[in-house]
Scaffold this motif. Sequence first.
Motif, PDB file in Angstrom:
ATOM      1  N   ARG A  36       0.838  -1.211   0.000  1.00 35.79           N
ATOM      2  CA  ARG A  36       0.000   0.000   0.000  1.00 35.79           C
ATOM      3  C   ARG A  36       0.869   1.254   0.000  1.00 35.79           C
ATOM      4  N   GLN A  40       1.544   3.678  -3.174  1.00 36.76           N
ATOM      5  CA  GLN A  40       1.106   5.077  -3.105  1.00 36.76           C
ATOM      6  C   GLN A  40       2.279   6.016  -3.390  1.00 36.76           C
ATOM      7  N   HIS A  41       3.431   5.639  -2.880  1.00 37.62           N
ATOM      8  CA  HIS A  41       4.622   6.454  -3.099  1.00 37.62           C
ATOM      9  C   HIS A  41       4.981   6.479  -4.600  1.00 37.62           C
ATOM     10  N   GLU A  52       4.569  19.883 -12.733  1.00 39.11           N
ATOM     11  CA  GLU A  52       5.798  20.550 -13.197  1.00 39.11           C
ATOM     12  C   GLU A  52       5.999  20.379 -14.696  1.00 39.11           C
ATOM     13  N   GLU A  75      11.831  12.104 -11.508  1.00 40.19           N
ATOM     14  CA  GLU A  75      10.628  11.635 -10.798  1.00 40.19           C
ATOM     15  C   GLU A  75      10.109  10.360 -11.461  1.00 40.19           C
ATOM     16  N   LYS A 106      -4.293   5.477  -3.497  1.00 37.84           N
ATOM     17  CA  LYS A 106      -4.109   6.921  -3.339  1.00 37.84           C
ATOM     18  C   LYS A 106      -2.763   7.358  -3.915  1.00 37.84           C
ATOM     19  N   TYR A 107      -2.608   8.648  -4.089  1.00 35.00           N
ATOM     20  CA  TYR A 107      -1.300   9.259  -4.363  1.00 35.00           C
ATOM     21  C   TYR A 107      -1.303  10.568  -3.590  1.00 35.00           C
ATOM     22  N   SER A 109      -1.666  13.955  -1.900  1.00 27.62           N
ATOM     23  CA  SER A 109      -2.621  15.051  -2.057  1.00 27.62           C
ATOM     24  C   SER A 109      -2.027  16.266  -2.772  1.00 27.62           C
ATOM     25  N   ASN A 135      10.651  13.280   4.750  1.00 27.56           N
ATOM     26  CA  ASN A 135       9.935  12.027   4.980  1.00 27.56           C
ATOM     27  C   ASN A 135      10.749  10.810   4.510  1.00 27.56           C
ATOM     28  N   MET A 197       1.160  17.092   3.297  1.00 29.99           N
ATOM     29  CA  MET A 197       1.835  15.929   2.688  1.00 29.99           C
ATOM     30  C   MET A 197       2.245  14.886   3.720  1.00 29.99           C
ATOM     31  N   GLY A 199       0.653  13.749   6.072  1.00 24.37           N
ATOM     32  CA  GLY A 199      -0.457  12.890   6.493  1.00 24.37           C
ATOM     33  C   GLY A 199      -1.154  13.433   7.721  1.00 24.37           C
ATOM     34  N   SER A 205      -4.007   8.909  12.565  1.00 27.27           N
ATOM     35  CA  SER A 205      -3.253   8.162  11.545  1.00 27.27           C
ATOM     36  C   SER A 205      -3.331   6.668  11.863  1.00 27.27           C
ATOM     37  N   PRO A 206      -4.220   5.947  11.165  1.00 25.57           N
ATOM     38  CA  PRO A 206      -4.437   4.549  11.533  1.00 25.57           C
ATOM     39  C   PRO A 206      -3.213   3.649  11.352  1.00 25.57           C
ATOM     40  N   HIS A 207      -2.294   4.017  10.450  1.00 26.13           N
ATOM     41  CA  HIS A 207      -1.192   3.094  10.155  1.00 26.13           C
ATOM     42  C   HIS A 207       0.084   3.356  10.951  1.00 26.13           C
ATOM     43  N   LYS A 217       8.143   2.918   9.373  1.00 22.74           N
ATOM     44  CA  LYS A 217       8.305   4.359   9.617  1.00 22.74           C
ATOM     45  C   LYS A 217       9.255   4.517  10.804  1.00 22.74           C
ATOM     46  N   ASN A 221       4.081  11.083  11.626  1.00 25.39           N
ATOM     47  CA  ASN A 221       3.713  12.179  10.716  1.00 25.39           C
ATOM     48  C   ASN A 221       3.964  13.544  11.379  1.00 25.39           C
TER      49      ASN A 221
HETATM   50  N1  FAQ Z   1      -1.968  12.301   0.400  1.00 23.97           N
HETATM   51  O1  FAQ Z   1      -2.277   6.316   8.621  1.00 23.97           O
HETATM   52  P1  FAQ Z   1      -1.683   7.311   7.683  1.00 23.97           P
HETATM   53  C1  FAQ Z   1       7.145  13.223  -3.631  1.00 23.97           C
HETATM   54  C2  FAQ Z   1      -3.587   8.540   3.480  1.00 23.97           C
HETATM   55  S1  FAQ Z   1       6.608  11.711  -3.073  1.00 23.97           S
HETATM   56  C3  FAQ Z   1      -2.830  11.297   0.142  1.00 23.97           C
HETATM   57  O2  FAQ Z   1      -0.892   8.409   8.295  1.00 23.97           O
HETATM   58  P2  FAQ Z   1       0.687   6.205   6.462  1.00 23.97           P
HETATM   59  C4  FAQ Z   1       8.244  13.256  -4.638  1.00 23.97           C
HETATM   60  C5  FAQ Z   1      -2.854   7.238   3.744  1.00 23.97           C
HETATM   61  O3  FAQ Z   1      -2.407   6.642   2.551  1.00 23.97           O
HETATM   62  C6  FAQ Z   1       5.244  12.088  -1.992  1.00 23.97           C
HETATM   63  N2  FAQ Z   1      -3.153  10.342   1.049  1.00 23.97           N
HETATM   64  O4  FAQ Z   1      -0.871   6.554   6.543  1.00 23.97           O
HETATM   65  C7  FAQ Z   1       7.996  14.302  -5.631  1.00 23.97           C
HETATM   66  C8  FAQ Z   1      -3.924   6.432   4.440  1.00 23.97           C
HETATM   67  O5  FAQ Z   1      -4.859   5.964   3.480  1.00 23.97           O
HETATM   68  P3  FAQ Z   1      -5.165   4.366   3.225  1.00 23.97           P
HETATM   69  C9  FAQ Z   1       4.666  10.854  -1.450  1.00 23.97           C
HETATM   70  C10 FAQ Z   1      -2.556  10.425   2.254  1.00 23.97           C
HETATM   71  O6  FAQ Z   1       0.899   5.447   5.226  1.00 23.97           O
HETATM   72  C11 FAQ Z   1       8.284  15.620  -5.373  1.00 23.97           C
HETATM   73  C12 FAQ Z   1      -4.647   7.480   5.246  1.00 23.97           C
HETATM   74  O7  FAQ Z   1      -4.389   8.728   4.620  1.00 23.97           O
HETATM   75  N3  FAQ Z   1       5.518  10.284  -0.443  1.00 23.97           N
HETATM   76  O8  FAQ Z   1       6.604  14.160  -3.201  1.00 23.97           O
HETATM   77  C13 FAQ Z   1      -1.642  11.427   2.569  1.00 23.97           C
HETATM   78  O9  FAQ Z   1       1.164   5.604   7.730  1.00 23.97           O
HETATM   79  C14 FAQ Z   1       8.046  16.598  -6.333  1.00 23.97           C
HETATM   80  C15 FAQ Z   1      -4.195   7.502   6.699  1.00 23.97           C
HETATM   81  O10 FAQ Z   1      -2.840   7.990   6.807  1.00 23.97           O
HETATM   82  C16 FAQ Z   1       5.344   9.052   0.042  1.00 23.97           C
HETATM   83  O11 FAQ Z   1       4.430   8.342  -0.373  1.00 23.97           O
HETATM   84  C17 FAQ Z   1      -1.355  12.397   1.587  1.00 23.97           C
HETATM   85  N4  FAQ Z   1      -0.521  13.425   1.804  1.00 23.97           N
HETATM   86  O12 FAQ Z   1       1.391   7.645   6.348  1.00 23.97           O
HETATM   87  C18 FAQ Z   1       7.489  13.952  -6.883  1.00 23.97           C
HETATM   88  C19 FAQ Z   1       6.345   8.585   1.071  1.00 23.97           C
HETATM   89  N5  FAQ Z   1      -1.229  11.243   3.836  1.00 23.97           N
HETATM   90  O13 FAQ Z   1      -3.991   3.840   2.479  1.00 23.97           O
HETATM   91  C20 FAQ Z   1       7.264  14.921  -7.858  1.00 23.97           C
HETATM   92  C21 FAQ Z   1       6.027   7.242   1.645  1.00 23.97           C
HETATM   93  C22 FAQ Z   1      -1.882  10.161   4.298  1.00 23.97           C
HETATM   94  O14 FAQ Z   1      -5.335   3.735   4.564  1.00 23.97           O
HETATM   95  C23 FAQ Z   1       7.544  16.255  -7.576  1.00 23.97           C
HETATM   96  N6  FAQ Z   1       4.788   7.254   2.392  1.00 23.97           N
HETATM   97  N7  FAQ Z   1      -2.680   9.672   3.351  1.00 23.97           N
HETATM   98  O15 FAQ Z   1      -6.421   4.348   2.387  1.00 23.97           O
HETATM   99  C24 FAQ Z   1       4.688   7.632   3.686  1.00 23.97           C
HETATM  100  O16 FAQ Z   1       5.629   8.041   4.323  1.00 23.97           O
HETATM  101  C25 FAQ Z   1       3.335   7.461   4.335  1.00 23.97           C
HETATM  102  O17 FAQ Z   1       2.568   6.607   3.529  1.00 23.97           O
HETATM  103  C26 FAQ Z   1       2.578   8.796   4.577  1.00 23.97           C
HETATM  104  C27 FAQ Z   1       1.209   8.457   5.188  1.00 23.97           C
HETATM  105  C28 FAQ Z   1       3.331   9.655   5.571  1.00 23.97           C
HETATM  106  C29 FAQ Z   1       2.351   9.561   3.284  1.00 23.97           C
END
Ligand code: FAQ
Length: 312
Positions: A36, A40-41, A52, A75, A106-107, A109, A135, A197, A199, A205-207, A217, A221
């Motif tokens: 998951r 999403q990442h 961009e 990217e 998801k992707y 926000s 992050n 971003m 979260g 935060s359920p996860h 992690k 967050n």
């Molecule tokens: N947007 O329990 P948590 C980048 C969802 S890469 C949408 O806190 P978790 C590079 C979450 O999925 C940016 N949804 O979840 C770049 C969960 O939904 P689910 C991405 C969000 O996983 C730069 C629900 O809310 N980075 O920017 C968001 O423990 C420039 C509950 O949330 C990553 O993916 C959000 N902002 O923590 C590219 C890094 N936040 O699945 C181009 C890896 C939360 O239960 C140009 N991921 N949700 O339905 C992570 O570190 C974590 O997954 C978090 C969320 C911190 C994003």
Amino acid sequence: MPVQQLEKIFDDKLEKEIRIEPRDWMPDNYRKNLIRMIGQHAHSEIVGMLPEGEWITRAPSLRRKATLLAKVQDEAGHGLYLYAAAETMGISREEMNDQLLTGKAKYSSIFNYPTLTWADIGAIGWLVDGAAIMNQVPLCRTSYGPYARAMIRVCKEESFHQRQGFEILLTLCRGSKEQKEMAQDALNRWWWPSLMMFGPNDDNSPHTAQSMKWKIKRFTNDELRQKFVDICTDQAKVLGLTIPDPDLKWNEEKKQYDFGKINWDEFWNVVNGNGPCNKERIAARIKAHEDGKWVREAAEAYASKKKNVKAA
Ligand code: FAQ
């Protein structure tokens, strides 16, 4: 081997900071949670090319165009390493892509906001890549080996992106009054979505709790968001820009900046598909998938022709 014994080996590895590798036994929910999160990442990196990408032809000079083009290509590369890392857990690329296109996955926000001016490209580099680094640096130590290794290169490239974004804004801030206003306007629009971003707050935060136990992690967050606010507040001073938060204030006791309340209704609205550009972003990905159909078909035809020749 009985499950209890397998669980013990898994827990011991986590305890000793030994990475979990694709062929190792792992609890089903560990696998599901990582698919998951990595999925999403990966989708975020791919959809993240769109805001961009719109500015590549409009960048103000050849140098700016070349660096932006390189960044957007980076990217795409990040998306590919991440899809490959997720595939080692037993999900196919087709399935992940399908989840994105049908709205099941998801992707981030942040990529549902529009890029209205050139300064937005600076703001994305500075804030969005800056938040991504905050992050993702800890994810270089995440417990799943292929994800941790992919993150090392991703973070090196994101650091370059962050600096090029900051430099775009610095140039604008040292330019004419209109250019500085454009930079301030971009900061006003990108600041709060950048904080989102990270979260939801830890209590919503359920996860997080389980992901911390599994060492997926390394910070929550809210911990990462706080570090980001502290760093950016000082960087904004260098730019001479004002962070659009009247409640932002140094807390001497905690040695950190206190900041205002995030609009979580806006966050969930965007996450649930109703942000300013959600429909446009998914439509662009569906079109890219359909436009690429002939390439997939040609590759499959070539592979089966080669297989037949070998069999003969
Ligand atoms: N947007 O329990 P948590 C980048 C969802 S890469 C949408 O806190 P978790 C590079 C979450 O999925 C940016 N949804 O979840 C770049 C969960 O939904 P689910 C991405 C969000 O996983 C730069 C629900 O809310 N980075 O920017 C968001 O423990 C420039 C509950 O949330 C990553 O993916 C959000 N902002 O923590 C590219 C890094 N936040 O699945 C181009 C890896 C939360 O239960 C140009 N991921 N949700 O339905 C992570 O570190 C974590 O997954 C978090 C969320 C911190 C994003």
